[in-house]
Enzyme design. Structure first.
Site, PDB file in Angstrom:
ATOM      1  N   ARG A  46      37.724 -50.180  98.914  1.00 13.82           N
ATOM      2  CA  ARG A  46      38.403 -51.018  97.910  1.00 13.82           C
ATOM      3  C   ARG A  46      39.207 -50.115  96.983  1.00 13.82           C
ATOM      4  O   ARG A  46      38.813 -49.833  95.859  1.00 13.82           O
ATOM      5  CB  ARG A  46      37.383 -51.849  97.128  1.00 13.82           C
ATOM      6  CG  ARG A  46      36.686 -52.873  97.998  1.00 13.82           C
ATOM      7  CD  ARG A  46      35.631 -53.641  97.250  1.00 13.82           C
ATOM      8  NE  ARG A  46      36.155 -54.797  96.534  1.00 13.82           N
ATOM      9  CZ  ARG A  46      35.388 -55.661  95.872  1.00 13.82           C
ATOM     10  NH1 ARG A  46      34.082 -55.496  95.833  1.00 13.82           N
ATOM     11  NH2 ARG A  46      35.911 -56.683  95.240  1.00 13.82           N
ATOM     12  N   PRO A  47      40.390 -49.676  97.464  1.00 13.87           N
ATOM     13  CA  PRO A  47      41.191 -48.754  96.649  1.00 13.87           C
ATOM     14  C   PRO A  47      41.753 -49.437  95.405  1.00 13.87           C
ATOM     15  O   PRO A  47      41.812 -50.663  95.339  1.00 13.87           O
ATOM     16  CB  PRO A  47      42.328 -48.347  97.599  1.00 13.87           C
ATOM     17  CG  PRO A  47      42.405 -49.420  98.620  1.00 13.87           C
ATOM     18  CD  PRO A  47      41.042 -50.029  98.732  1.00 13.87           C
ATOM     19  N   ILE A  48      42.177 -48.615  94.422  1.00 11.81           N
ATOM     20  CA  ILE A  48      42.802 -49.186  93.222  1.00 11.81           C
ATOM     21  C   ILE A  48      44.204 -48.590  93.017  1.00 11.81           C
ATOM     22  O   ILE A  48      44.700 -48.529  91.902  1.00 11.81           O
ATOM     23  CB  ILE A  48      41.920 -49.007  91.955  1.00 11.81           C
ATOM     24  CG1 ILE A  48      41.588 -47.535  91.692  1.00 11.81           C
ATOM     25  CG2 ILE A  48      40.644 -49.812  92.047  1.00 11.81           C
ATOM     26  CD1 ILE A  48      41.048 -47.300  90.277  1.00 11.81           C
ATOM     27  N   ASP A  49      44.805 -48.165  94.137  1.00 10.22           N
ATOM     28  CA  ASP A  49      46.120 -47.537  94.037  1.00 10.22           C
ATOM     29  C   ASP A  49      47.176 -48.442  93.402  1.00 10.22           C
ATOM     30  O   ASP A  49      48.047 -47.976  92.662  1.00 10.22           O
ATOM     31  CB  ASP A  49      46.598 -47.066  95.430  1.00 10.22           C
ATOM     32  CG  ASP A  49      46.614 -48.204  96.439  1.00 10.22           C
ATOM     33  OD1 ASP A  49      45.575 -48.882  96.592  1.00 10.22           O
ATOM     34  OD2 ASP A  49      47.663 -48.445  97.056  1.00 10.22           O
ATOM     35  N   GLN A  50      47.094 -49.750  93.656  1.00 12.85           N
ATOM     36  CA  GLN A  50      48.119 -50.662  93.108  1.00 12.85           C
ATOM     37  C   GLN A  50      47.957 -50.819  91.590  1.00 12.85           C
ATOM     38  O   GLN A  50      48.941 -50.954  90.875  1.00 12.85           O
ATOM     39  CB  GLN A  50      48.059 -52.033  93.790  1.00 12.85           C
ATOM     40  CG  GLN A  50      48.338 -51.978  95.280  1.00 12.85           C
ATOM     41  CD  GLN A  50      49.677 -51.337  95.600  1.00 12.85           C
ATOM     42  OE1 GLN A  50      50.721 -51.740  95.100  1.00 12.85           O
ATOM     43  NE2 GLN A  50      49.647 -50.302  96.423  1.00 12.85           N
TER      44      GLN A  50
ATOM     45  N   LYS B  21      33.308 -67.384  88.059  1.00 14.20           N
ATOM     46  CA  LYS B  21      32.914 -65.977  87.866  1.00 14.20           C
ATOM     47  C   LYS B  21      34.154 -65.103  87.731  1.00 14.20           C
ATOM     48  O   LYS B  21      34.289 -64.330  86.779  1.00 14.20           O
ATOM     49  CB  LYS B  21      32.076 -65.530  89.067  1.00 14.20           C
ATOM     50  CG  LYS B  21      31.964 -64.027  89.255  1.00 14.20           C
ATOM     51  CD  LYS B  21      31.210 -63.718  90.542  1.00 14.20           C
ATOM     52  CE  LYS B  21      31.327 -62.284  90.986  1.00 14.20           C
ATOM     53  NZ  LYS B  21      32.611 -61.967  91.629  1.00 14.20           N
ATOM     54  N   ASN B  22      35.066 -65.209  88.691  1.00 10.91           N
ATOM     55  CA  ASN B  22      36.190 -64.270  88.689  1.00 10.91           C
ATOM     56  C   ASN B  22      37.156 -64.515  87.538  1.00 10.91           C
ATOM     57  O   ASN B  22      37.794 -63.574  87.058  1.00 10.91           O
ATOM     58  CB  ASN B  22      36.911 -64.297  90.045  1.00 10.91           C
ATOM     59  CG  ASN B  22      36.065 -63.636  91.135  1.00 10.91           C
ATOM     60  OD1 ASN B  22      35.045 -63.005  90.827  1.00 10.91           O
ATOM     61  ND2 ASN B  22      36.450 -63.783  92.379  1.00 10.91           N
TER      62      ASN B  22
ATOM     63  N   ARG C  58      32.324 -54.399  89.571  1.00  9.38           N
ATOM     64  CA  ARG C  58      33.678 -54.003  89.914  1.00  9.38           C
ATOM     65  C   ARG C  58      34.672 -54.386  88.805  1.00  9.38           C
ATOM     66  O   ARG C  58      35.596 -53.649  88.491  1.00  9.38           O
ATOM     67  CB  ARG C  58      34.045 -54.695  91.223  1.00  9.38           C
ATOM     68  CG  ARG C  58      35.384 -54.326  91.703  1.00  9.38           C
ATOM     69  CD  ARG C  58      35.465 -54.192  93.178  1.00  9.38           C
ATOM     70  NE  ARG C  58      36.757 -53.661  93.540  1.00  9.38           N
ATOM     71  CZ  ARG C  58      36.977 -52.378  93.720  1.00  9.38           C
ATOM     72  NH1 ARG C  58      36.021 -51.512  93.603  1.00  9.38           N
ATOM     73  NH2 ARG C  58      38.188 -51.960  94.040  1.00  9.38           N
TER      74      ARG C  58
ATOM     75  N   ASP D 150      36.014 -64.872 100.135  1.00  5.31           N
ATOM     76  CA  ASP D 150      34.666 -65.004  99.578  1.00  5.31           C
ATOM     77  C   ASP D 150      33.875 -66.119 100.269  1.00  5.31           C
ATOM     78  O   ASP D 150      32.650 -66.154 100.161  1.00  5.31           O
ATOM     79  CB  ASP D 150      34.733 -65.290  98.065  1.00  5.31           C
ATOM     80  CG  ASP D 150      35.061 -64.035  97.276  1.00  5.31           C
ATOM     81  OD1 ASP D 150      35.006 -62.934  97.852  1.00  5.31           O
ATOM     82  OD2 ASP D 150      35.377 -64.149  96.075  1.00  5.31           O
TER      83      ASP D 150
ATOM     84  N   CYS E 142      30.510 -55.204  94.913  1.00  3.74           N
ATOM     85  CA  CYS E 142      30.043 -55.479  96.272  1.00  3.74           C
ATOM     86  C   CYS E 142      30.686 -54.515  97.255  1.00  3.74           C
ATOM     87  O   CYS E 142      31.861 -54.190  97.139  1.00  3.74           O
ATOM     88  CB  CYS E 142      30.423 -56.898  96.675  1.00  3.74           C
ATOM     89  SG  CYS E 142      29.249 -58.113  96.105  1.00  3.74           S
TER      90      CYS E 142
ATOM     91  N   ARG F  17      24.161 -62.446  90.866  1.00  2.51           N
ATOM     92  CA  ARG F  17      25.348 -61.865  90.235  1.00  2.51           C
ATOM     93  C   ARG F  17      26.437 -62.910  90.055  1.00  2.51           C
ATOM     94  O   ARG F  17      27.217 -62.830  89.111  1.00  2.51           O
ATOM     95  CB  ARG F  17      25.937 -60.761  91.131  1.00  2.51           C
ATOM     96  CG  ARG F  17      25.201 -59.472  91.099  1.00  2.51           C
ATOM     97  CD  ARG F  17      25.909 -58.468  91.971  1.00  2.51           C
ATOM     98  NE  ARG F  17      27.319 -58.408  91.597  1.00  2.51           N
ATOM     99  CZ  ARG F  17      28.191 -57.578  92.131  1.00  2.51           C
ATOM    100  NH1 ARG F  17      27.808 -56.726  93.055  1.00  2.51           N
ATOM    101  NH2 ARG F  17      29.447 -57.573  91.756  1.00  2.51           N
TER     102      ARG F  17
END
Ligand code: UD1
Length: 430
Positions: free
Chosen positions: A123-127, A22-23, A94, A306, A118, A398
């Site tokens: 779940r930040p996206i700063d990076q 999936k990923n 996501r 996971d 999920c 999913r």
């Protein structure tokens, strides 16, 4: 909500073929936007997250042709600048944030709604954003949209403060088209990152070092079509391996890369299961009572976050006390209150859960809080005495291709209580 009735008291027996990752699929599909020509992907998992991403790509103007259940052909040659992905679809998964990297690389511009996915705590996206800025993008976040713009992306040295799969993927997707050299440091080393690098190199990029802490990318100005076969899903494989031991069973997971599952294999052996590794196959046999073990999640090659909910289920069957420490996500214990309804004795303190094993679980109605927690509840239902009703199967679908059919083939007794017929998408995807 889709419901599944699980008749407890099953020990899983037999063989199961593992689907594509999936990923890896979710990282590679947005990479089709970069390729000028036709991209053929094989071993694509037939799961809702992939269906949604394909819909998003189609919506953007990518031609999407399904070739059987696990194969797709994508062509983005007619994609034009200025397309913005549909917020309604983007919010459902996501991984839609990978459109930031790929659209920025192709058009020097991306406008992507803040994604869903999920609920695993903050779940930040700063990076991701820090990396895009270092590559020369101007960033504006307002009205729930991330707007990125750059006349020209330029290679840069970027150090990730947190080891992040998502940021590593997004920055790889953008940097392959930047002018000059990009060096990404302290990156994620997951096999899915290596698979993405192999795909990107197949379409003409120059990515070196994937699978180590440092990735070096030489930017190129054009890409080509290619064929790529997605790696097996190590999380699906790990789910069946842990389920085999937890239910006192004997299962062979097939078409896997055993190297990707070393952390899971090691924990199973430590807990007293017998694990036999062959090329592309792993057999897990329960041998006598399970011992308690401590389990700590870490980025790859550590024990995957996971699989933490599945690992916890296994430990409810061990005779004694185990400690589970979640190091990757804050608050990834949403399965615990549901497991307690089934009689599990688990106490959570911060990032740690103390599992008192040896209790016979009993069937109960439970609600799936997130994808992997849902898989854990399903396995708990198999271990329990009596019937369990799983509410929210659509969340499990999913990320698991045909999980109920695969479990049924291993001896599980499952019954769909209400089959939803929907055209296109389930109404609720968390
Ligand atoms: C991906 C996987 C998910 C898996 C996770 C960790 C996909 C689609 N999802 O999620 O299945 O559980 O990796 O293996 O591939 N972080 C920051 N700032 C950032 C980005 C991340 O602080 O900009 C933090 C996160 O909050 C988390 C940690 O870094 O605590 C790891 O997150 P990350 O590796 O980015 O996970 P995802 O890519 O979201």
């Amino acid at each position: 909500m889709e419901k599944l009735l699980v008749q407890g008291g099953t020990s899983l027996q037999g063989r199961v073929k593992i689907s594509g990752s999936k990923n890896a699929a979710l990282a590679i599909l947005p990479g089709a936007i970069l390729a000028g020509g036709k991209v053929k992907l094989d071993n694509l998992p037939d799961i809702t997250d992939v269906h949604i991403l394909l819909r998003i790509l189609e919506d953007l103007g990518v031609s999407v042709r399904r070739r059987g259940r696990n194969q797709v052909e994508l062509n983005s040659s007619r994609l034009r600048k200025g397309h913005t992905p549909s917020p309604e679809l983007v919010k459902k998964i996501r991984a839609s944030y990978y459109l930031m990297g790929s659209l920025l690389a192709r058009f020097g511009r991306a406008e992507v709604p803040i994604p869903g996915g999920c609920d695993l705590g903050p779940r930040p996206i700063d990076q991701h954003l820090k990396g895009f800025a270092a590559l020369g993008a101007r960033i504006n976040t307002e009205h729930g949209l991330v707007k990125l713009e750059a006349e020209r992306l330029r290679g840069a040295r970027i150090y990730l403060d947190v080891v992040s799969v998502g940021a590593t993927v997004n920055l790889m997707l953008a940097a392959v088209a930047a002018e000059g050299t990009t060096i990404l440091e302290n990156v994620a080393k997951e096999p899915e990152i290596v698979d993405l690098a192999n795909y990107l190199n197949a379409i003409g990029a120059s990515v070196r070092g994937a699978g180590t802490d440092v990735i070096r990318i030489e930017g190129v100005s054009s890409f080509k079509g290619a064929e790529h076969c997605i790696i097996p899903d190590r999380i699906e494989a790990g789910t069946f391996m842990l389920a085999a031991a937890a239910t006192g069973g004997d299962v062979v997971v097939e078409e896997v890369i055993p190297k990707h599952l070393e952390a899971v294999t090691a924990k199973l052996v430590e807990a007293g299961a017998q694990v036999t590794v062959e090329p592309e196959k792993i057999r897990v046999q329960a041998k006598g009572p399970l011992s308690p073990v401590d389990l700590k999640t870490f980025p790859y090659p550590g024990f995957p976050t996971d699989l933490q909910p599945l690992g916890m289920i296994l430990l409810t069957a061990a005779s004694g006390t185990s400690i589970v420490t979640e190091n990757v996500f804050d608050g990834r214990f949403a399965h615990v209150p549901e497991l307690k309804k089934m009689g599990a004795r688990i106490k959570v303190e911060g990032r740690t859960a103390v599992v008192e094993g040896g209790t016979q679980l009993t069937g109960a109605p439970v609600t799936v809080p997130d994808l992997r927690a849902g898989a854990a509840l399903l396995v708990a239902g198999l271990m329990a005495r009596g019937e369990t009703i799983i509410n929210g199967m659509e969340l499990i679908n999913r990320g698991y291709e045909n999980i109920d059919q695969k479990l049924t083939a291993l001896g599980a007794q499952l019954k769909r209580l209400r089959e939803r017929s929907y055209i296109g998408l389930p109404r609720f995807v968390g």
